[in-house]
Scaffold this motif. Structure first.
Motif, PDB file in Angstrom:
ATOM      1  N   TYR A 191      -0.890  -4.068  -0.200  1.00 52.90           N
ATOM      2  CA  TYR A 191      -0.509  -2.746   0.310  1.00 52.90           C
ATOM      3  C   TYR A 191       0.315  -2.879   1.587  1.00 52.90           C
ATOM      4  CZ  TYR A 191      -0.687   1.751   2.550  1.00 52.90           C
ATOM      5  OH  TYR A 191      -0.317   2.905   3.199  1.00 52.90           O
TER       6      TYR A 191
ATOM      7  N   PRO B 152      -0.362   5.636   0.696  1.00 54.39           N
ATOM      8  CA  PRO B 152      -1.283   5.282  -0.375  1.00 54.39           C
ATOM      9  C   PRO B 152      -1.925   6.519  -0.970  1.00 54.39           C
ATOM     10  CG  PRO B 152      -2.300   4.867   1.744  1.00 54.39           C
ATOM     11  CD  PRO B 152      -0.866   5.249   2.020  1.00 54.39           C
TER      12      PRO B 152
ATOM     13  N   SER C  22       0.324   2.050  -2.634  1.00 57.57           N
ATOM     14  CA  SER C  22      -0.937   1.683  -3.269  1.00 57.57           C
ATOM     15  C   SER C  22      -0.739   1.343  -4.743  1.00 57.57           C
ATOM     16  CB  SER C  22      -1.940   2.837  -3.124  1.00 57.57           C
ATOM     17  OG  SER C  22      -3.209   2.461  -3.606  1.00 57.57           O
TER      18      SER C  22
ATOM     19  N   ASP D 169      -8.295  -1.477   3.963  1.00 58.78           N
ATOM     20  CA  ASP D 169      -7.137  -0.583   4.093  1.00 58.78           C
ATOM     21  C   ASP D 169      -7.343   0.381   5.247  1.00 58.78           C
ATOM     22  OD1 ASP D 169      -6.084  -0.045   0.621  1.00 58.78           O
ATOM     23  OD2 ASP D 169      -6.115  -1.814   1.896  1.00 58.78           O
TER      24      ASP D 169
END
Length: 290
Positions: free
Chosen positions: A23, A97, A29, A105
């Protein structure tokens, strides 16, 4: 069969980190998921007899997949640019994302400078981006990074250093802009809350647009005395205002600012969209995440 089971276990063990690497490398994403799946296809066909550090080995494979994807993306952009008439380059939009972010993340997003970081990463060469992300974000050594990009460790260090200077410059500019925007939004809320019509006029652009109203006087009249329940907030990391009822956000006020003046106020009260935002309510000395 035993080797395949071992591979599956190691891959599952490191999957969150692999997705986080992908990512940060790709900025999407969906593309990160594709990269991790492609990495698994390569891993499942690989000889693991010499693998001593599964985490490092898997990270290397994902990084190489991402490098190929970045090279392909760059080639596509050059093809498109070559087909366009001469003119100023259009900056590529950053990609956010979608869906539920994993713990790595979330930590990375909190530590980054958000959109500004993704935009500046998009201007780096694939090798610069890989060297910076792997070293500065994931603490991978330059000795490991070098072979991935076919460079010596010293050359990889230089690439990361060059990328870091550009990222730091963008971060400083972004921080300054965000701080200025926060001050203006906070002043707008205070003037609205206090019914200070003249102060509102000072903050609004003469041609400001809000709630189907146009012009500073019309917008100031609408908001004057109406912000008792609105609070300063960070909405997806950007200074904004939120109207909350019993502590639950019900509407988001997004501000567009140019030359120190508010030019547009967008109000979104759609429950699903409001719920999808990352909202941090800001107060005097404390914050609340919703």
């Amino acid at each position: 069969m035993i080797e395949q089971d071992w591979l599956s276990e190691r891959f599952a063990e490191h999957q969150d980190r692999l997705h986080a690497v992908a990512y940060r490398m790709l900025g999407s994403s969906g593309e990160a998921e594709d990269a991790v799946q492609e990495a698994w296809l390569r891993v499942s066909r690989a000889d693991t007899s010499q693998v001593e550090n599964p985490g490092g080995w898997l990270t290397t494979i994902v990084a190489r997949v991402c490098l190929n994807m970045l090279d392909a993306r760059r080639a596509r952009r050059e093809d498109v640019a070559g087909a366009l008439p001469p003119g100023p380059a259009t900056p590529q939009p950053s990609v956010h994302p979608n869906g539920q972010a994993g713990p790595e993340d979330e930590a990375l997003l909190a530590d980054s400078v958000g959109v500004a970081l993704m935009v500046v990463l998009d201007t780096l060469t694939p090798a610069e981006r890989l060297a910076f992300v792997l070293h500065d974000v994931f603490a991978v050594s330059f000795a490991e990074i070098g072979p991935i990009i076919d460079r010596s460790p010293a050359a990889a260090r230089q690439l990361a250093s060059r990328a870091r200077r550009r990222v730091q410059g963008t971060a400083q500019a972004s921080d300054a802009a965000q701080s200025a925007k926060r001050d203006i939004v906070e002043a707008f809320l205070a003037a609205s809350r206090n019914g200070d019509f003249n102060a509102l006029l000072e903050l609004l652009d003469p041609d400001v647009v809000a709630v189907e109203l146009r012009g500073a006087r019309a917008v100031a009249s609408f908001f004057s005395g109406r912000a008792e329940a609105a609070r300063l907030a960070l909405v997806d990391g950007v200074p904004a205002a939120v109207w909350a009822q019993r502590g639950q956000p019900k509407a988001v006020f997004a501000f567009t600012i140019s030359d120190g003046k508010i030019t547009h106020i967008a109000i979104d009260a759609d429950p699903d969209r409001v719920r999808d935002h990352d909202i941090v309510l800001l107060g005097t000395g404390n914050t609340e995440r919703r």
